[in-house]
Write a protein that holds these residues in place. Structure first.
Motif, short mmCIF file in Angstrom:
data_model
loop_
_atom_site.label_atom_id
_atom_site.label_comp_id
_atom_site.label_asym_id
_atom_site.label_seq_id
_atom_site.Cartn_x
_atom_site.Cartn_y
_atom_site.Cartn_z
N ASP A 103 20.77 48.86 39.85
CA ASP A 103 20.54 48.65 41.25
C ASP A 103 21.73 48.35 42.26
OD1 ASP A 103 17.85 49.51 40.50
OD2 ASP A 103 17.06 47.31 40.62
N HIS A 104 22.62 47.67 41.79
CA HIS A 104 23.72 47.15 42.42
C HIS A 104 25.01 47.81 42.20
CE1 HIS A 104 20.74 43.83 43.07
NE2 HIS A 104 21.55 43.54 44.26
N ALA A 105 24.92 48.94 41.17
CA ALA A 105 26.39 49.96 41.06
C ALA A 105 27.04 50.03 42.17
CB ALA A 105 25.91 50.74 40.14
N GLY A 106 28.15 49.99 42.44
CA GLY A 106 28.94 50.37 43.42
C GLY A 106 29.06 49.34 44.55
N GLN A 107 28.17 48.18 44.49
CA GLN A 107 28.26 47.19 45.41
C GLN A 107 29.50 46.03 45.09
OE1 GLN A 107 24.57 45.38 45.91
NE2 GLN A 107 23.63 47.35 46.49
N TRP A 108 30.47 45.60 45.78
CA TRP A 108 31.52 44.85 45.44
C TRP A 108 31.16 43.56 44.95
CZ3 TRP A 108 33.26 40.53 47.78
CH2 TRP A 108 32.72 40.18 48.95
N GLY A 109 30.20 43.16 45.75
CA GLY A 109 29.43 41.67 45.94
C GLY A 109 28.88 41.48 44.36
N PHE B 174 32.04 49.57 33.96
CA PHE B 174 31.26 50.52 34.55
C PHE B 174 31.10 49.94 35.99
CE2 PHE B 174 26.73 50.68 36.11
CZ PHE B 174 26.69 52.11 36.29
N LEU B 175 30.99 48.46 36.17
CA LEU B 175 30.62 48.15 37.40
C LEU B 175 32.06 48.27 38.58
CD1 LEU B 175 28.83 44.45 36.61
CD2 LEU B 175 28.04 46.52 38.09
N TRP B 176 33.16 48.33 37.85
CA TRP B 176 34.31 48.32 38.98
C TRP B 176 34.63 49.70 39.22
CZ3 TRP B 176 36.29 44.82 41.92
CH2 TRP B 176 36.12 43.41 41.39
N THR C 131 29.49 43.34 41.81
CA THR C 131 30.29 43.51 40.87
C THR C 131 31.40 42.18 40.41
OG1 THR C 131 30.36 46.04 41.31
CG2 THR C 131 32.36 45.01 40.26
N LEU C 132 31.54 41.41 41.45
CA LEU C 132 32.42 40.37 41.34
C LEU C 132 31.50 39.16 40.89
CD1 LEU C 132 35.22 38.68 42.05
CD2 LEU C 132 33.95 38.18 44.16
N TYR C 133 30.41 39.31 41.06
CA TYR C 133 29.42 38.10 40.66
C TYR C 133 29.37 38.46 39.14
CZ TYR C 133 24.95 36.30 39.33
OH TYR C 133 23.86 35.11 38.83
N MET C 134 29.08 39.89 38.70
CA MET C 134 28.91 40.07 37.49
C MET C 134 30.14 39.76 36.55
SD MET C 134 25.54 40.49 37.00
CE MET C 134 25.60 40.83 35.09
N SER C 135 31.22 40.40 37.17
CA SER C 135 32.45 40.13 36.45
C SER C 135 32.91 38.84 35.93
CB SER C 135 33.63 40.54 37.39
OG SER C 135 33.43 42.02 37.35
N VAL C 136 32.45 37.69 36.81
CA VAL C 136 32.61 36.37 36.60
C VAL C 136 31.98 36.01 35.38
CG1 VAL C 136 32.19 33.72 37.20
CG2 VAL C 136 33.44 35.55 38.95
N PHE C 137 30.64 36.34 35.28
CA PHE C 137 29.61 36.04 34.22
C PHE C 137 30.25 36.64 32.88
CE2 PHE C 137 25.96 36.94 31.50
CZ PHE C 137 25.71 35.74 31.13
#
Length: 432
Positions: free
Chosen positions: A147-153, A212-214, A155-161
């Protein structure tokens, strides 16, 4: 409910079962078990995280006053679980003498120990800040990544985890791969191998999702593709936790089998032990209780309790020797030989006759005299002694009070005959 949702419930239930199974040993076991408390914390943390991923729970939490709350709780519990498993690795592989050459994997574990707790705290703080500031939570989501694919916020949140999760997975894979190579038993090697494989899946899971997110930030994918990718990687994570739960349980199965054997021994010994301890109440550490109460005592390990019961029974038999004549042993052996044609059963039955008759004599007020003769030792070690006593206890339950009294009277008649030179009265079995 689709198959993936059903698998989510099953894997959450499996991890919960493992956590509950290992909880008594972690919380109330001996020192070796207590060192595994961190591993139990990992099971419990991941079980909580997996339940937040199930359809009913995640929808209820995501639609609450805090939008997408299931995502934050899942990452909180998973982060704590990861810290627990890193602590376990340090406890197991980090113990090594400071003097001399320290193996590389031990040095690595010690290095992890220095940063694991700080990294976990930093991750929790950063996730909280990003979740409430840059993540778009204008509408509840069912599949957060899709649902949040393409959203930078997001993406940043999930990248940290995923950075934290991927690094921990790589550490576990490295340490468990080394442990697998050096495992001395087959079940341990298989269990560690499954856990290592699960961690390699974890590394692939975090890397693929991060990429995928980035990539989605640069080129937003279609909703169908994003949902399909999310489902495929979620299925991989279900496989991950299945291998982890089963692999973590296999090395403990041998201990589980031994605990089950000890519980069965307690069940079979309890009647004999309790009857003897009732006769000699000052002997046991604690007053004898019901079988249900004895089986639920977690303050003492089962193996130690069984050993104590065996020692208590042996001590009680030693005390009973002073209330019966020497002739009780041959009388008991004769009654056992008449009572069963099986020589293997005759030995335990003879001991059962002796104990029942001696206990009857003592309870009837027989005076204490010199120690009478008892049967020879049938065991070479503690396990053999417990196994023998289990057979004696089984035979003891078949001996009635009347038969024990008849054996005791025959022994007394034999003792009197020895003293006067007359013929002793035959046992009921001999006259039958």
């Amino acid at each position: 409910m689709n198959p993936l949702d059903l698998a989510g419930y099953l894997i959450a239930a499996l991890m919960t079962a493992v956590a509950l199974w290992r909880m008594p040993a972690a919380l109330w076991g001996d020192e070796e078990d207590k060192r595994r408390r961190a591993l139990w914390g990992c099971y419990a943390g991941f079980a909580a995280a997996l339940w937040t991923k199930t359809r009913a729970v995640r929808i209820a939490l995501n639609d609450s006053a805090v939008t997408d709350l299931a995502v934050l709780i899942k990452h909180y519990t998973a982060t704590i679980a990861i810290l627990a498993i890193l602590s376990y690795i340090v406890a197991i592989y980090g113990r090594y003498p400071d003097a001399g050459t320290v193996p590389r994997h031990v040095r690595f574990a010690r290095a992890i120990q220095q940063v694991a707790a700080k990294a976990s705290i930093a991750t929790l703080i950063l996730l909280t800040v990003l979740f409430f500031t840059v993540v778009d939570r204008s509408a509840p989501s069912d599949r957060f990544v899709a649902d949040h694919a393409g959203q930078w916020g997001a993406t940043l949140y999930m990248s940290v985890f995923y950075l934290y999760l991927g690094a921990a997975s790589a550490v576990c894979a490295y340490q468990w791969a080394l442990a697998t190579a050096g495992a001395g038993t087959r079940h341990l090697r298989v269990g560690l191998g499954m856990m290592t494989f699960a961690m390699f899946i974890g590394v692939g899971y975090t890397v693929s999702r991060t990429l995928f997110l980035w990539v989605s930030v640069v080129d937003t994918p279609s909703e169908a593709f994003a949902l399909r990718f999310d489902e495929v990687t979620e299925a991989a994570q279900v496989v991950l936790f299945a291998f982890f739960a089963v692999g973590a349980s296999i090395p403990a199965l041998s201990k589980g089998r031994r605990r089950a054997k000890l519980w069965r021994a307690q069940v079979k010994l309890h009647g004999l032990w309790r009857e003897l301890m009732t006769a000699f109440p000052d002997q046991p550490f604690d007053p004898p209780a019901s079988l249900a109460r004895e089986l639920t005592r977690f303050d003492t390990p089962a193996d130690l309790r069984v050993d104590r019961w065996a020692a208590d029974i042996a001590d009680a038999v030693e005390k009973l020797r002073h209330y019966v004549p020497d002739t009780l042993l041959p009388a008991a052996e004769a009654a056992a030989a008449e009572g069963t044609p099986d020589r293997e059963k005759a030995g335990p039955l003879a001991d059962a006759y002796w104990i029942k008759a001696a206990l009857r004599a003592r309870n009837a007020g027989a005076p204490a005299t010199t120690a009478a003769t008892v049967g020879t030792q049938h065991a070479t070690d503690q396990d053999d002694e417990v196994a023998w006593l289990v057979r004696v206890a089984a035979a003891y339950r078949t001996v009635t009070e009347d038969r024990a009294e008849a054996v005791l009277e025959h022994a007394r008649s034999a003792a009197s005959a020895d003293a006067t030179g007359t013929t002793p009265t035959p046992t009921p079995e001999e006259t039958a």
